[in-house]
Design a protein around this motif. Sequence first.
Motif, PDB file in Angstrom:
ATOM      1  N   HIS A  29      15.543   1.771  -5.916  1.00  0.00           N
ATOM      2  CA  HIS A  29      16.200   0.731  -5.118  1.00  0.00           C
ATOM      3  C   HIS A  29      16.472   1.220  -3.696  1.00  0.00           C
ATOM      4  O   HIS A  29      16.260   0.484  -2.719  1.00  0.00           O
ATOM      5  N   VAL A  30      16.908   2.472  -3.581  1.00  0.00           N
ATOM      6  CA  VAL A  30      17.210   3.013  -2.257  1.00  0.00           C
ATOM      7  C   VAL A  30      15.932   3.356  -1.504  1.00  0.00           C
ATOM      8  O   VAL A  30      15.763   2.987  -0.325  1.00  0.00           O
ATOM      9  N   LEU A  31      15.007   4.069  -2.168  1.00  0.00           N
ATOM     10  CA  LEU A  31      13.801   4.530  -1.476  1.00  0.00           C
ATOM     11  C   LEU A  31      12.840   3.396  -1.150  1.00  0.00           C
ATOM     12  O   LEU A  31      12.230   3.380  -0.069  1.00  0.00           O
ATOM     13  N   GLY A  60      12.428   1.587   2.401  1.00  0.00           N
ATOM     14  CA  GLY A  60      11.000   1.329   2.553  1.00  0.00           C
ATOM     15  C   GLY A  60      10.161   2.577   2.711  1.00  0.00           C
ATOM     16  O   GLY A  60       9.120   2.552   3.375  1.00  0.00           O
ATOM     17  N   LEU A  61      10.579   3.689   2.097  1.00  0.00           N
ATOM     18  CA  LEU A  61       9.835   4.940   2.224  1.00  0.00           C
ATOM     19  C   LEU A  61       8.625   5.008   1.300  1.00  0.00           C
ATOM     20  O   LEU A  61       7.741   5.853   1.503  1.00  0.00           O
ATOM     21  N   THR A  62       8.566   4.185   0.286  1.00  0.00           N
ATOM     22  CA  THR A  62       7.441   4.183  -0.654  1.00  0.00           C
ATOM     23  C   THR A  62       6.795   2.801  -0.660  1.00  0.00           C
ATOM     24  O   THR A  62       7.448   1.779  -0.422  1.00  0.00           O
ATOM     25  N   ASP A  63       5.484   2.792  -0.937  1.00  0.00           N
ATOM     26  CA  ASP A  63       4.749   1.527  -0.969  1.00  0.00           C
ATOM     27  C   ASP A  63       5.091   0.693  -2.190  1.00  0.00           C
ATOM     28  O   ASP A  63       5.035  -0.539  -2.153  1.00  0.00           O
ATOM     29  N   LYS A  64       5.407   1.368  -3.294  1.00  0.00           N
ATOM     30  CA  LYS A  64       5.748   0.681  -4.528  1.00  0.00           C
ATOM     31  C   LYS A  64       6.748   1.527  -5.296  1.00  0.00           C
ATOM     32  O   LYS A  64       6.989   2.694  -4.963  1.00  0.00           O
ATOM     33  N   ARG A  65       7.313   0.920  -6.309  1.00  0.00           N
ATOM     34  CA  ARG A  65       8.273   1.657  -7.137  1.00  0.00           C
ATOM     35  C   ARG A  65       7.573   2.798  -7.880  1.00  0.00           C
ATOM     36  O   ARG A  65       6.481   2.611  -8.413  1.00  0.00           O
ATOM     37  N   SER A  66       8.207   3.930  -7.897  1.00  0.00           N
ATOM     38  CA  SER A  66       7.602   5.125  -8.496  1.00  0.00           C
ATOM     39  C   SER A  66       8.108   5.317  -9.920  1.00  0.00           C
ATOM     40  O   SER A  66       9.226   4.928 -10.261  1.00  0.00           O
ATOM     41  N   PHE A  67       7.262   5.943 -10.724  1.00  0.00           N
ATOM     42  CA  PHE A  67       7.647   6.382 -12.072  1.00  0.00           C
ATOM     43  C   PHE A  67       8.135   7.824 -11.961  1.00  0.00           C
ATOM     44  O   PHE A  67       7.349   8.732 -11.701  1.00  0.00           O
TER      45      PHE A  67
END
Length: 329
Positions: free
Chosen positions: A170-172, A177-184
């Motif tokens: 949620h934060v990243l 907006g530091l990542t293009d998509k939610r990470s696992f």
Amino acid sequence: MTTTAQAERPAVRKSPPGTARGPRRPTGRIRRAGLPYLLLLPALLLELLVHLVPMVIGIVMSFKELTQFYIRDWGAAPWSALDNYKVSVDFDAPVGEALLHSFLVTVAFTLLSVGLCWLIGTAAAVFMQDTFRGRGLLRALFLVPYALPVYAAVITWVFMFQHDNGLVNHVLHDQLGLTDKRSFWLIGDNSFIALLTVSVWKGWPFAFLIVMAGLQNIPRELYEAAALDGAGVWQQIRRITLPSLRPVNQVLVLVLFLWTFNDFNTPFVLFGRTAPEAADLISVHIYQASFVTWNFGTGSAMSVLLLLFLLLVTGGYLALTSRGRRTAP
């Protein structure tokens, strides 16, 4: 004249009748000397029962072909000599290759975790030496990760690392907006970063506490004299703080290394019984080899190899540090 001579004679104390005079017996001295060992005896017996006896049993099990077929009566398991050790160190076979991979992952994880814990803890301890408003409250907040139970703290991180509704994504992703998509974070290569984050968050307050206690023994006059000579903050840390903390850091680094290398609770609670390949620490790997595949003989052999490795590293580290203390001016 006779009366005066008798008065000048020293008075002789007479022993009570029936009392034999002679050298004092050392019974009371022996009892006083043996009392500390007698008081330590219950703790030694518990240590023998809790640690040494299971260790000896584990060493015996490493020489047996102990599988699920002999769980009921493990003493009846046939002897396998050094077969379990040969399987564990055969790095061309699947079992040995997996153990080598887990060992390398554990070494990398331990070095990074210990280094970051020491760096953050030392920086926080040096910062806390200055007096300012709210310093006591900030010190107490710094110790919260160390004071929390391991399971409660790690489970909280499990929720934070969730893919869909976790705070980290949620934060990243959503806010920064530091990542293009939610990470696992709990599977795949990111699991190593997640494990390292939790380990450092949980371990650096211990380094902070130990270093802060060591800083109390450094006289403030040294810093005042260095400041009068024109030394800056970094020069004071380099020339005064770090050399004075060398004995403390030697013990701290060794304790952090042993704790981190043997850490089982953090990866087990974070990932469950089967850790991802990128975060396959050797403690969880040995657990899987013993309680998942039901091959307790091979798992015991891996545990003995781990014990020998830690003894070797600890002995070498103590030898190097003691030599450094002897050669220090």
